[in-house]
Design a protein around this motif. Structure first.
Motif, PDB file in Angstrom:
ATOM      1  N   UNK A  14       0.819  -1.200   0.000  1.00 55.47           N
ATOM      2  CA  UNK A  14       0.000   0.000   0.000  1.00 55.47           C
ATOM      3  C   UNK A  14       0.855   1.253   0.000  1.00 55.47           C
ATOM      4  N   UNK A  15       0.196   2.396  -0.073  1.00 54.30           N
ATOM      5  CA  UNK A  15       0.902   3.663   0.018  1.00 54.30           C
ATOM      6  C   UNK A  15       1.548   4.147  -1.256  1.00 54.30           C
ATOM      7  N   UNK A  16       1.163   3.562  -2.398  1.00 55.78           N
ATOM      8  CA  UNK A  16       1.759   3.992  -3.669  1.00 55.78           C
ATOM      9  C   UNK A  16       0.831   4.915  -4.456  1.00 55.78           C
ATOM     10  N   UNK A  17      -0.374   5.160  -3.950  1.00 54.61           N
ATOM     11  CA  UNK A  17      -1.316   6.024  -4.659  1.00 54.61           C
ATOM     12  C   UNK A  17      -2.089   5.321  -5.754  1.00 54.61           C
ATOM     13  N   UNK A  18      -2.213   3.996  -5.636  1.00 53.40           N
ATOM     14  CA  UNK A  18      -2.860   3.205  -6.694  1.00 53.40           C
ATOM     15  C   UNK A  18      -4.297   3.649  -6.959  1.00 53.40           C
ATOM     16  N   UNK A  19      -5.090   3.766  -5.898  1.00 52.84           N
ATOM     17  CA  UNK A  19      -6.501   4.087  -6.077  1.00 52.84           C
ATOM     18  C   UNK A  19      -6.689   5.500  -6.612  1.00 52.84           C
ATOM     19  N   UNK A  20      -5.850   6.428  -6.174  1.00 53.40           N
ATOM     20  CA  UNK A  20      -5.924   7.794  -6.685  1.00 53.40           C
ATOM     21  C   UNK A  20      -5.582   7.846  -8.165  1.00 53.40           C
ATOM     22  N   UNK A  21      -4.554   7.108  -8.566  1.00 56.37           N
ATOM     23  CA  UNK A  21      -4.198   7.066  -9.986  1.00 56.37           C
ATOM     24  C   UNK A  21      -5.353   6.481 -10.802  1.00 56.37           C
ATOM     25  N   UNK A  22      -5.937   5.387 -10.310  1.00 53.77           N
ATOM     26  CA  UNK A  22      -7.063   4.782 -11.030  1.00 53.77           C
ATOM     27  C   UNK A  22      -8.224   5.759 -11.160  1.00 53.77           C
ATOM     28  N   UNK A  23      -8.585   6.422 -10.071  1.00 54.23           N
ATOM     29  CA  UNK A  23      -9.701   7.370 -10.107  1.00 54.23           C
ATOM     30  C   UNK A  23      -9.433   8.502 -11.083  1.00 54.23           C
ATOM     31  N   UNK A  24      -8.192   8.960 -11.138  1.00 51.62           N
ATOM     32  CA  UNK A  24      -7.837  10.041 -12.056  1.00 51.62           C
ATOM     33  C   UNK A  24      -7.923   9.588 -13.504  1.00 51.62           C
ATOM     34  N   UNK A  25      -7.469   8.359 -13.776  1.00 54.73           N
ATOM     35  CA  UNK A  25      -7.551   7.811 -15.139  1.00 54.73           C
ATOM     36  C   UNK A  25      -9.012   7.630 -15.550  1.00 54.73           C
ATOM     37  N   UNK A  26      -9.827   7.131 -14.627  1.00 54.36           N
ATOM     38  CA  UNK A  26     -11.259   6.976 -14.906  1.00 54.36           C
ATOM     39  C   UNK A  26     -11.876   8.320 -15.291  1.00 54.36           C
ATOM     40  N   UNK A  27     -11.563   9.357 -14.531  1.00 61.72           N
ATOM     41  CA  UNK A  27     -12.124  10.680 -14.813  1.00 61.72           C
ATOM     42  C   UNK A  27     -11.692  11.180 -16.181  1.00 61.72           C
ATOM     43  N   UNK A 160      -7.311 -13.833 -14.055  1.00 65.89           N
ATOM     44  CA  UNK A 160      -8.475 -14.174 -14.872  1.00 65.89           C
ATOM     45  C   UNK A 160      -9.061 -12.998 -15.640  1.00 65.89           C
ATOM     46  N   UNK A 161      -9.204 -11.857 -14.993  1.00 66.63           N
ATOM     47  CA  UNK A 161     -10.010 -10.786 -15.584  1.00 66.63           C
ATOM     48  C   UNK A 161      -9.282  -9.842 -16.546  1.00 66.63           C
ATOM     49  N   UNK A 162      -8.030  -9.453 -16.302  1.00 71.09           N
ATOM     50  CA  UNK A 162      -7.496  -8.313 -17.060  1.00 71.09           C
ATOM     51  C   UNK A 162      -6.951  -8.646 -18.447  1.00 71.09           C
ATOM     52  N   UNK A 163      -6.954  -7.615 -19.292  1.00 74.32           N
ATOM     53  CA  UNK A 163      -6.182  -7.612 -20.539  1.00 74.32           C
ATOM     54  C   UNK A 163      -4.843  -6.911 -20.313  1.00 74.32           C
ATOM     55  N   UNK A 164      -4.852  -5.942 -19.419  1.00 74.63           N
ATOM     56  CA  UNK A 164      -3.654  -5.161 -19.095  1.00 74.63           C
ATOM     57  C   UNK A 164      -3.512  -5.085 -17.585  1.00 74.63           C
ATOM     58  N   UNK A 165      -2.291  -5.299 -17.117  1.00 72.71           N
ATOM     59  CA  UNK A 165      -1.995  -5.267 -15.690  1.00 72.71           C
ATOM     60  C   UNK A 165      -1.088  -4.076 -15.412  1.00 72.71           C
ATOM     61  N   UNK A 166      -1.627  -3.061 -14.715  1.00 70.69           N
ATOM     62  CA  UNK A 166      -0.854  -1.875 -14.346  1.00 70.69           C
ATOM     63  C   UNK A 166      -0.289  -2.101 -12.953  1.00 70.69           C
ATOM     64  N   UNK A 167       1.035  -2.090 -12.851  1.00 65.75           N
ATOM     65  CA  UNK A 167       1.727  -2.431 -11.609  1.00 65.75           C
ATOM     66  C   UNK A 167       2.367  -1.181 -11.031  1.00 65.75           C
ATOM     67  N   UNK A 168       1.829  -0.687  -9.934  1.00 65.91           N
ATOM     68  CA  UNK A 168       2.375   0.512  -9.312  1.00 65.91           C
ATOM     69  C   UNK A 168       3.299   0.132  -8.167  1.00 65.91           C
ATOM     70  N   UNK A 169       4.450   0.801  -8.102  1.00 69.49           N
ATOM     71  CA  UNK A 169       5.432   0.481  -7.080  1.00 69.49           C
ATOM     72  C   UNK A 169       6.222   1.738  -6.742  1.00 69.49           C
TER      73      UNK A 169
END
Length: 252
Positions: A14-27, A160-169
């Motif tokens: 945790x602590x890499x900003x994953x959810x914030x990055x996802x929300x920003x990309x969604x927007x 199972x689900x993804x076509x693309x795997x975004x790996x934040x580190x």
């Protein structure tokens, strides 16, 4: 009609900003006119709904309730679990499946879902496969916020689900080696699942990376990133990029 793409955002720690990055990309995708669905699969630490809260007018049941309805043989329609997120100046709302209703019973209901048993005895894999097919037909992009670490839920989101795997580190050995190992495992196991799949693409992104102050150290880490993430024998040849900080979801 061209199918959409399913993109999982994953971080080993945790602590890499994953959810914030996802929300920003969604927007951004929504503002550019794409049909977007995002799903909060981080059931033990849900947080994606907090970024969308100002633009949600009515809340609906989420992923925990959807899976439970399937377990209870209610033949659920996943569209009944969508929460519209109406950003300012965007024609079509983002469609959002939350982790679930955040009431006093949420933790107990979430922990009652035994994913391994559901795969083995309830045919959950085929149910999720049907969801995947429906989502790819109905949306241009489906973004999944995955749990950290190595878990059953993480396997669903990374294999199972993804076509693309975004790996934040971040720039530390545990974070980097963790996502590389997960990518390797996902690509190896994916070849053995009983579903037709194209090759899984993986995109590692260094977040919270500061190259202006500790310049020499930053250059050393960039060399490590390139070496670790551009090894075809390990993970099919990963691209490596650094991402600017995503600190604005939407401006009204």
């Amino acid at each position: 009609m061209r199918e959409g793409s399913i993109v999982t955002f994953y971080s080993y720690k945790g602590g890499v900003g994953r959810t914030l990055v996802l929300a920003s990309v969604v927007a951004l995708l929504s503002r550019w006119g794409y049909r977007v669905l995002c799903v909060d699969w981080d059931l033990e630490a849900p947080g994606l709904h907090l970024y969308f809260q100002p633009w949600i007018q009515q809340k609906f049941p989420g992923l925990t309730e959807l899976i439970q309805a399937y377990v209870d043989r209610e033949n659920p329609n996943w569209r009944a679990f969508l929460t519209p997120v109406r950003l300012p100046d965007v024609k079509e709302p983002i469609q959002f499946i939350s982790a679930g209703i955040q009431d006093d019973s949420y933790v107990q209901r979430m922990q009652r879902l035994d994913w391994k048993t559901l795969y083995e005895t309830q045919d959950l894999g085929n149910f999720l496969e049907t969801l995947r097919q429906d989502w790819k037909k109905e949306f241009d992009f489906v973004l999944l916020d995955s749990r950290t670490g190595i878990t059953d839920i993480g396997g669903i989101c990374t294999i199972q689900l993804p076509d693309l795997l975004v790996l934040l580190f971040t720039a530390n050995e545990q974070s980097l080696s963790g996502v590389i190992n997960v990518a390797e495992r996902a690509m190896q196991v994916r070849d053995s699942i009983p579903y037709d799949r194209a090759k899984l693409l993986a995109l590692p992104i260094a977040s919270r990376f500061e190259g202006r102050i500790e310049y020499k150290l930053a250059q050393e880490w960039l060399e490590i990133f390139a070496k670790q993430s551009d090894t075809p024998s390990k993970a099919g040849g990963l691209m490596s990029v650094t991402a600017p900080r995503a600190d604005v979801l939407a401006k009204g």
